[in-house]
Enzyme design. Structure first.
Site, short mmCIF file in Angstrom:
data_model
loop_
_atom_site.label_atom_id
_atom_site.label_comp_id
_atom_site.label_asym_id
_atom_site.label_seq_id
_atom_site.Cartn_x
_atom_site.Cartn_y
_atom_site.Cartn_z
N ASN A 4 -3.50 -9.10 11.93
CA ASN A 4 -2.62 -8.92 10.77
C ASN A 4 -1.76 -10.13 10.43
O ASN A 4 -1.06 -10.12 9.43
CB ASN A 4 -1.73 -7.70 10.96
CG ASN A 4 -2.49 -6.42 10.66
OD1 ASN A 4 -3.61 -6.46 10.16
ND2 ASN A 4 -1.90 -5.29 10.96
N GLU B 107 -8.72 -9.15 4.99
CA GLU B 107 -8.47 -7.76 4.58
C GLU B 107 -7.43 -7.79 3.46
O GLU B 107 -7.51 -7.08 2.49
CB GLU B 107 -7.96 -6.97 5.79
CG GLU B 107 -7.74 -5.50 5.54
CD GLU B 107 -7.10 -4.82 6.73
OE1 GLU B 107 -7.68 -3.85 7.23
OE2 GLU B 107 -6.01 -5.25 7.17
N TRP C 25 1.02 7.00 17.00
CA TRP C 25 0.40 5.83 16.39
C TRP C 25 0.50 4.63 17.32
O TRP C 25 -0.47 3.94 17.59
CB TRP C 25 1.08 5.53 15.04
CG TRP C 25 0.72 4.19 14.50
CD1 TRP C 25 -0.46 3.83 13.94
CD2 TRP C 25 1.54 3.02 14.49
NE1 TRP C 25 -0.43 2.50 13.58
CE2 TRP C 25 0.79 1.98 13.90
CE3 TRP C 25 2.85 2.76 14.91
CZ2 TRP C 25 1.29 0.70 13.74
CZ3 TRP C 25 3.36 1.50 14.74
CH2 TRP C 25 2.58 0.48 14.15
N ARG D 203 0.14 7.03 8.08
CA ARG D 203 -1.22 6.90 8.60
C ARG D 203 -2.01 8.18 8.31
O ARG D 203 -1.45 9.16 7.87
CB ARG D 203 -1.18 6.65 10.13
CG ARG D 203 -0.56 5.30 10.53
CD ARG D 203 -1.41 4.12 10.07
NE ARG D 203 -0.85 2.82 10.44
CZ ARG D 203 -0.07 2.06 9.66
NH1 ARG D 203 0.28 2.49 8.46
NH2 ARG D 203 0.35 0.88 10.06
N ASP E 290 -13.48 0.83 11.62
CA ASP E 290 -12.03 0.72 11.51
C ASP E 290 -11.36 1.70 12.48
O ASP E 290 -10.36 1.36 13.13
CB ASP E 290 -11.65 1.02 10.05
CG ASP E 290 -10.19 0.71 9.76
OD1 ASP E 290 -9.66 -0.24 10.35
OD2 ASP E 290 -9.60 1.44 8.94
N HIS F 101 5.96 -5.25 14.41
CA HIS F 101 5.29 -4.75 13.20
C HIS F 101 6.32 -4.75 12.06
O HIS F 101 7.00 -5.75 11.86
CB HIS F 101 4.71 -3.36 13.50
CG HIS F 101 3.60 -2.95 12.60
ND1 HIS F 101 3.82 -2.56 11.31
CD2 HIS F 101 2.27 -2.84 12.80
CE1 HIS F 101 2.67 -2.24 10.74
NE2 HIS F 101 1.70 -2.41 11.62
N SER G 240 -0.33 -8.52 16.48
CA SER G 240 -0.97 -8.93 17.74
C SER G 240 -0.96 -10.46 17.88
O SER G 240 -0.51 -11.00 18.90
CB SER G 240 -2.40 -8.40 17.82
OG SER G 240 -3.20 -8.90 16.76
#
Lengths: 95, 630
Positions: B65, B129, B221, B252, B355, B392, B438
């Site tokens: 990400n 993405e 999550w 989510r 995914d 995040h 990450s």
């Protein structure tokens, strides 16, 4: 699930959490050294199979420095493999 | 049944001690090993689990990400700073965000060399993405990253200690000189001594009551084993913390917690309420109330959440991700060629399932159990319970020193060092540097790894460890065994006793307080001064009872200390939300008594600090430094 994926004997089965997943479904992995195959069984009996790559190098072969040029300057902002691993001539800075 | 007296004490000495085994810790180990080897220093890394499959990426991941693409001229580190500032409603440590952004590409390039398959297009360029996100085949992502860290440690004569749960810091005044913990498999109490310590033990889950409370109690999550070890460690060390109010609530796929990033970004899917409206369109006017952030793009994650929550609160749920519509739309351009259409549909189906299967297998099983085929049927999404994950879109963590070469007011030592000397924090452990994910966490670990070695070379001294303190810690940490053993015979059921409380029930008590008073799922993420004060009152009583937790085995002892760690991060959260008298992230929590954003008074960091000597908390505001010209 990590254990299910790693077991060489395929000895473990797995089902969904019983407090919210309707019964009858499963996802079964077969994990090799460079890819993983999945068999997804639906509650209605239909089946889908998928195969995905997991890595491009032999297991255990990861070279921490990645073959990039290194340096000895502990005082610089450049990490061990930088700037080579950035694909640049220098680490960006604003000073 | 172990008793305290059965425990052997194992001492492990090193120059640098790395606590944790996830991405940030592995990054620290990989980089530190290089510099340690050059200087004849020893690095020890301690992981609560087995490093191959530990940490937030244990199961795998389907995307990277954070990739900036500076070398290719795609983006700049400054643009990443703008992105994070916008997403966090103006509250971010721009120096830290910049520092990670300028190093993260090299981390990603290393990952690729190590064996991670990053998707490439026909021209050999990475498949994005979104602007910052790359698609990967990530089932073995953690194994690959752990492998490099282990190889680096081995090459440098370092050591990896697995299955040891670290509990408390060892302090010499304001300086961290090590840590103590226990083996999760054997009756062994560990004492780690070091000249510098890096904390990379993740964020926290299960501080709030999760949506599923039966067998799926452990389904969340973010990984359920992350119990706030980093925050507990730095708080107890007396280090200043930041953004402890900035929890993260992801939206989510409901109950399985499957990722939505690929659906929103790659497949361009819409999310709608049950009555058919796209809440991002229908409630667009609401964004005006949160300007300038509400009116700029991309719309911050918390505001996207909030617009969906407006419909949920109005009884317009469930919310759905229109997967079928999205897939049909992509495949439409092949509609005149049946063969190509079939091929494209097959490809999209495989991508959609990968995914989940790469990272959230539970969601794949849930879809199969519900007979959901995403190309045929939409799927329910929902806001998860709150998590503490500074890596995040949350921001909680320790307040750390900024990079040397930037002109920022936040410099008091070595980069990523907390306000406690020789103690560094990374990943979910360091605050206000959101959106590192990450790859950025690994990059931050590398930054701290080098800096910690530099600290040792320049200032490192033999750790002065107080033996009496170690004995006292050992006694306290193992006390739940004796409490159980000495009282279990009082009643017929060992789990029902007036002298002790079992860790599972203690966890329920903590989660009930947080859920009902601190804006959890059942409170629809709303709280207020009165609720928070009542929550703190109940938390005080819970804290008093925390040394009444009993344990029958090592697993339960781990549960006891995980509970204590969660309780401390919970308290810092309550205090920080109470201190900030405004609502700034309405999709993360809503202060019903101060429902508006107040830039005049609260465009600042909320920091807190617990004083180990007095036991008192101090709350404070810190100014936000904005990168000039950015």
């Amino acid at each position: 699930m990590c254990c299910v994926k790693l077991c060489p004997q395929q000895a473990m089965d797995v089902r969904g959490y019983s407090d919210f997943v309707p019964m009858g479904a499963s996802a079964t992995p077969l994990r090799g050294t460079e890819d993983i195959m999945w068999t997804v069984k639906f509650r209605d009996g239909s089946i889908k199979r998928f195969k995905f790559t997991t890595r491009t190098t032999p297991e255990g072969a990861a070279d921490p420095l990645g073959g990039f040029q290194t340096h000895d300057d502990i005082n610089s902002q450049a990490l061990a493999t930088e700037p080579a691993s950035l694909g640049m001539d220098a680490v960006p800075t604003r000073s | 049944m172990p008793v305290t007296a059965d425990f052997e004490t194992v001492e492990v000495s090193s120059d640098l001690l790395i606590l944790g085994g996830g991405f940030s810790a592995c990054g620290a180990a990989t980089e530190a090993a290089y510099w340690a080897k050059k200087n004849g220093l020893k690095v020890v890394m301690v992981d609560k689990a087995a490093t191959d499959r530990s940490g937030a990426v244990a199961m795998g991941l389907s995307a990277i990400n954070q990739y900036v693409g500076i070398g290719a001229g795609d983006n700049t580190a400054e643009e990443y700073v703008q992105y994070v500032r916008q997403d966090l409603m103006g509250v971010s440590r721009e120096d830290l965000v910049y520092n990670i952004a300028r190093h993260v590409d090299s981390t990603v390039h290393l990952f690729e060399k190590w064996g991670l398959n990053i998707w490439k297009d026909e021209e050999g360029k990475y498949v994005h993405e979104g602007r910052w996100q790359l698609m990967i085949n990530g089932e073995s992502y953690k194994i690959i990253i752990a492998e490099a860290a282990k190889n680096a440690l081995n090459d440098a004569g370092g050591e990896l200690v697995e299955r040891v749960f670290v509990v408390e810091p060892l302090m010499d005044g304001n300086k961290c000189v090590g840590a103590v913990g226990f083996s999760t498999r054997e009756n062994k109490f560990y004492v780690f001594k070091a000249k510098a310590v890096i904390v990379g033990m993740g964020g926290a889950v299960h501080v709030f009551r999760p949506r599923s409370v039966g067998e799926g109690f452990g389904r969340s999550w973010y990984p359920p084993f992350n119990s706030g070890s980093s925050a507990y460690f730095t708080i107890r060390a007396g280090a200043e913390m930041t953004c402890q109010e900035v929890r993260f609530i992801p939206v989510r796929f409901k109950d399985g917690y499957g990722p939505v990033g690929a659906w929103f970004l790659l497949f361009k899917s819409r999310a709608v309420s049950a009555v058919g409206g796209d809440y991002m369109v229908e409630h667009a006017d609401e964004l005006e109330n949160w300007k300038p952030y509400g009116l700029a793009k991309p719309i911050p994650a918390n505001l996207r959440n909030y617009l969906g929550m407006i419909d949920t609160d109005a009884g317009k749920g469930p919310l759905y991700m229109e997967t079928d519509e999205a897939i049909q739309k992509i495949a439409e351009e092949y509609k005149d060629d049946p063969k190509a259409f079939k091929k494209k549909m097959k490809e999209l189906e495989s991508e959609a399932w990968e995914d989940f299967l790469d990272m959230t297998i539970s969601q794949a099983i849930l879809w199969a159990g519900l007979n959901v085929k995403p190309e045929e049927k939409h799927s329910e999404i929902a806001a998860c319970e709150p998590y503490f994950i500074g890596s995040h879109s949350g921001a909680s963590g320790a307040w750390v020193s900024g990079p040397e070469d930037l002109d920022t007011p936040y410099k008091w030592g070595y980069t990523n060092m907390t306000t406690a000397e020789a103690l560094f924090a990374v990943g979910d452990g360091s605050g206000a540097s959101s959106h590192k994910f990450s790859s950025g966490s690994h990059a931050e670990g590398r930054i701290a790894g080098k800096q910690a070695i530099k600290y040792i070379l320049e200032k490192g001294a033999e750790p002065n460890v107080d033996k009496a303190k170690v004995e006292e810690l050992k006694k306290n940490i193992l006390a739940p065994f004796d409490l159980f053993e000495n009282n279990k015979g009082k009643y017929t059921d060992p789990e029902v006793n007036t002298e002790y409380i079992m860790p599972r029930q203690f966890l329920h008590r903590l989660q009930k307080i947080m859920d009902e008073y601190a804006g959890g799922v059942t409170s629809a993420f709303k709280t207020s001064k009165a609720l928070l004060e009542r929550g703190l009152e109940l938390m005080g009583l819970l804290k008093e009872d925390s040394d009444k937790q009993a344990a029958r085995d090592l697993h339960e002892l781990m549960r006891v200390w995980e509970n204590n760690q969660r309780m401390w991060i919970a308290e810092s959260h309550l205090r920080s939300m109470l201190f900030r008298e405004e609502t700034r992230w309405p999709g993360y929590y809503f202060r019903a008594d101060t429902p508006k954003m107040d830039n005049d008074n609260w465009l600042c960091f909320v920091n807190c600090k617990w004083d180990p000597n007095s036991g008192e908390w101090e709350m404070m505001k810190r100014d936000i430094w904005t990168m000039p010209g950015v």
